[in-house]
Write a protein that holds these residues in place. Sequence first.
Motif, short mmCIF file in Angstrom:
data_model
loop_
_atom_site.label_atom_id
_atom_site.label_comp_id
_atom_site.label_asym_id
_atom_site.label_seq_id
_atom_site.Cartn_x
_atom_site.Cartn_y
_atom_site.Cartn_z
N ALA A 117 0.83 -1.20 0.00
CA ALA A 117 0.00 0.00 0.00
C ALA A 117 0.87 1.25 0.00
O ALA A 117 0.55 2.25 -0.64
CB ALA A 117 -0.92 0.01 1.21
N ILE A 118 1.98 1.20 0.74
CA ILE A 118 2.98 2.28 0.77
C ILE A 118 4.34 1.62 0.73
O ILE A 118 4.61 0.67 1.48
CB ILE A 118 2.85 3.14 2.04
CG1 ILE A 118 1.41 3.61 2.25
CG2 ILE A 118 3.77 4.35 1.95
CD1 ILE A 118 1.20 4.34 3.57
N GLN A 119 5.22 2.10 -0.11
CA GLN A 119 6.53 1.48 -0.26
C GLN A 119 7.53 2.04 0.74
O GLN A 119 7.46 3.20 1.15
CB GLN A 119 7.05 1.67 -1.69
CG GLN A 119 6.24 0.90 -2.74
CD GLN A 119 6.86 0.97 -4.11
OE1 GLN A 119 7.57 1.91 -4.43
NE2 GLN A 119 6.59 -0.03 -4.93
N ALA A 120 8.48 1.19 1.13
CA ALA A 120 9.55 1.59 2.04
C ALA A 120 10.30 2.78 1.47
O ALA A 120 10.46 2.89 0.25
CB ALA A 120 10.50 0.42 2.28
N GLY A 121 10.75 3.66 2.35
CA GLY A 121 11.45 4.86 1.92
C GLY A 121 10.57 6.08 1.80
O GLY A 121 11.06 7.17 1.53
N ARG A 122 9.28 5.89 2.02
CA ARG A 122 8.33 7.00 1.91
C ARG A 122 8.48 7.95 3.09
O ARG A 122 8.50 7.52 4.24
CB ARG A 122 6.92 6.45 1.90
CG ARG A 122 5.80 7.49 1.83
CD ARG A 122 5.64 8.01 0.45
NE ARG A 122 4.41 8.77 0.30
CZ ARG A 122 4.01 9.28 -0.86
NH1 ARG A 122 4.74 9.09 -1.94
NH2 ARG A 122 2.91 9.98 -0.95
N LEU A 123 8.60 9.24 2.81
CA LEU A 123 8.52 10.26 3.84
C LEU A 123 7.04 10.45 4.12
O LEU A 123 6.30 11.01 3.31
CB LEU A 123 9.17 11.56 3.37
CG LEU A 123 9.21 12.72 4.36
CD1 LEU A 123 10.11 12.37 5.54
CD2 LEU A 123 9.69 13.98 3.67
N LEU A 124 6.57 9.96 5.26
CA LEU A 124 5.14 9.80 5.51
C LEU A 124 4.42 11.14 5.63
O LEU A 124 4.81 12.00 6.42
CB LEU A 124 4.93 8.96 6.77
CG LEU A 124 5.38 7.50 6.62
CD1 LEU A 124 5.43 6.82 7.98
CD2 LEU A 124 4.45 6.74 5.67
N ARG A 125 3.36 11.31 4.86
CA ARG A 125 2.53 12.50 4.84
C ARG A 125 1.19 12.22 5.51
O ARG A 125 0.86 11.06 5.77
CB ARG A 125 2.31 12.96 3.39
CG ARG A 125 3.59 13.19 2.61
CD ARG A 125 3.28 13.53 1.17
NE ARG A 125 2.49 12.50 0.51
CZ ARG A 125 2.03 12.58 -0.74
NH1 ARG A 125 2.30 13.65 -1.45
NH2 ARG A 125 1.32 11.61 -1.26
#
Length: 437
Positions: free
Chosen positions: A171-179
């Motif tokens: 659903a969200i990939q690793a390395g994402r700066l979470l918003r």
Amino acid sequence: MKHSPNSPILLTSSLHVDEARKAISQLVKELIEESRALHDPKDIETVSLDQAINRILAQDLLSPIDVPAADNSAMDGYAFNGKCLGTGDNNISLEIVGTAFAGKPYKGKINQGECLKIMTGAVMPADCDTVIPQELTITQTETQIEFKQNLLKPGENRRLRGEDLKQSKPAIQAGRLLRPSDLGLAASLGISTLQVKRKLKVAILSSGDELRSLEQTLDAGSIYDSNRYSLTGLLNRLNLEIIDCGIVRDDPTALKQAFIDAATKSDVLISSGGVSVGEADFTKQIMQELGDVGFWKIAMRPGRPMAFGILKATAGASERKTLFFGLPGNPVAVMVTFYQFVRAALLQLNGSNQTEPPMTQAISEAPIRKKPGRTEFQRAILGRNAEGRPTVRLTGSQGAGILRSMSEANCFVILAHDQGNIAAGDWVDVALFEGLL
């Protein structure tokens, strides 16, 4: 001075901004590959959603469910079996046999010639595959609707199970700066905690005999230290752990010890001041003694003098390597160099796959003077003209010490290395402050 074959070295000429950025990225990559310390399992934390904003996702977030969990209606209307549709302009009349609400599925059977009043998000009955929006019907009564059969095709206005996300897929990939939207997505999947990279420890200090803390009284020739507060705000935007090392006087022994102390307890050290060519600027000398360093003059305005490299300090029984940025002393130059170089390096070092800031373009409201041969970062205000097109105007004097110009601005106008004067009406590159500064 010692340096690895791929490490930056002292340069006498000014680097282009793009060259400096690439060199920094390469050295950060080497540091990560050599140490792997920031990619060890012990450096992954579990945090609740309300603590995850601006953290970096350490592992792919896999969806535990299909999204949507069942076929459902994409809008308010009437669900029916699309086999009755044709290509002509004849009218179709269907009997309404019930109503389906979101969260309250209709459990009855829908036969040919029948339809179900349905709300957006409501589960589609097994007998239905198409939804006619209520505004496309010719007539509506409590028991019947009528519409032209060529207004839609079988299967329209139905959202399929798993259409957005399949179970067990990222659903969200690793390395994402979470918003904020990422946190909402996780919550919609029933996930209450996330695996994130630990916060980088970033030490900051200011150097200069002229600097005073806010609780001190200004004497002749002294100024208040604003840079640590600007840097604290910038780092807080990235949700990092900040170690404030205060003000260090212009003394090589004191400055060297401050560097060593900061390096033993931080992943990154950022200093401001002491990187030009004045007699009291000792940063270059100390950096050469403590580590592998690139000391650069960069072809940019503001922010021409900047030091970068790796400091080596002993922490317990092992040697610790700390990424180092020696930023200029001028307040605006500190923020420009952080934006242009430091921010991306911090994100890269912490495992983010999103290091580049967003860019756009706007029409310059007035001429801008510019000499080719350097990249310039002009403080500006982005707006819109009467036609709704994006426009930008400078905040006034662009001196490196005029912090008010940063406070009033909401963006940088970025003028490229080879670019010359800008005429009113020309399109220019713009980088927004929001989310960055």
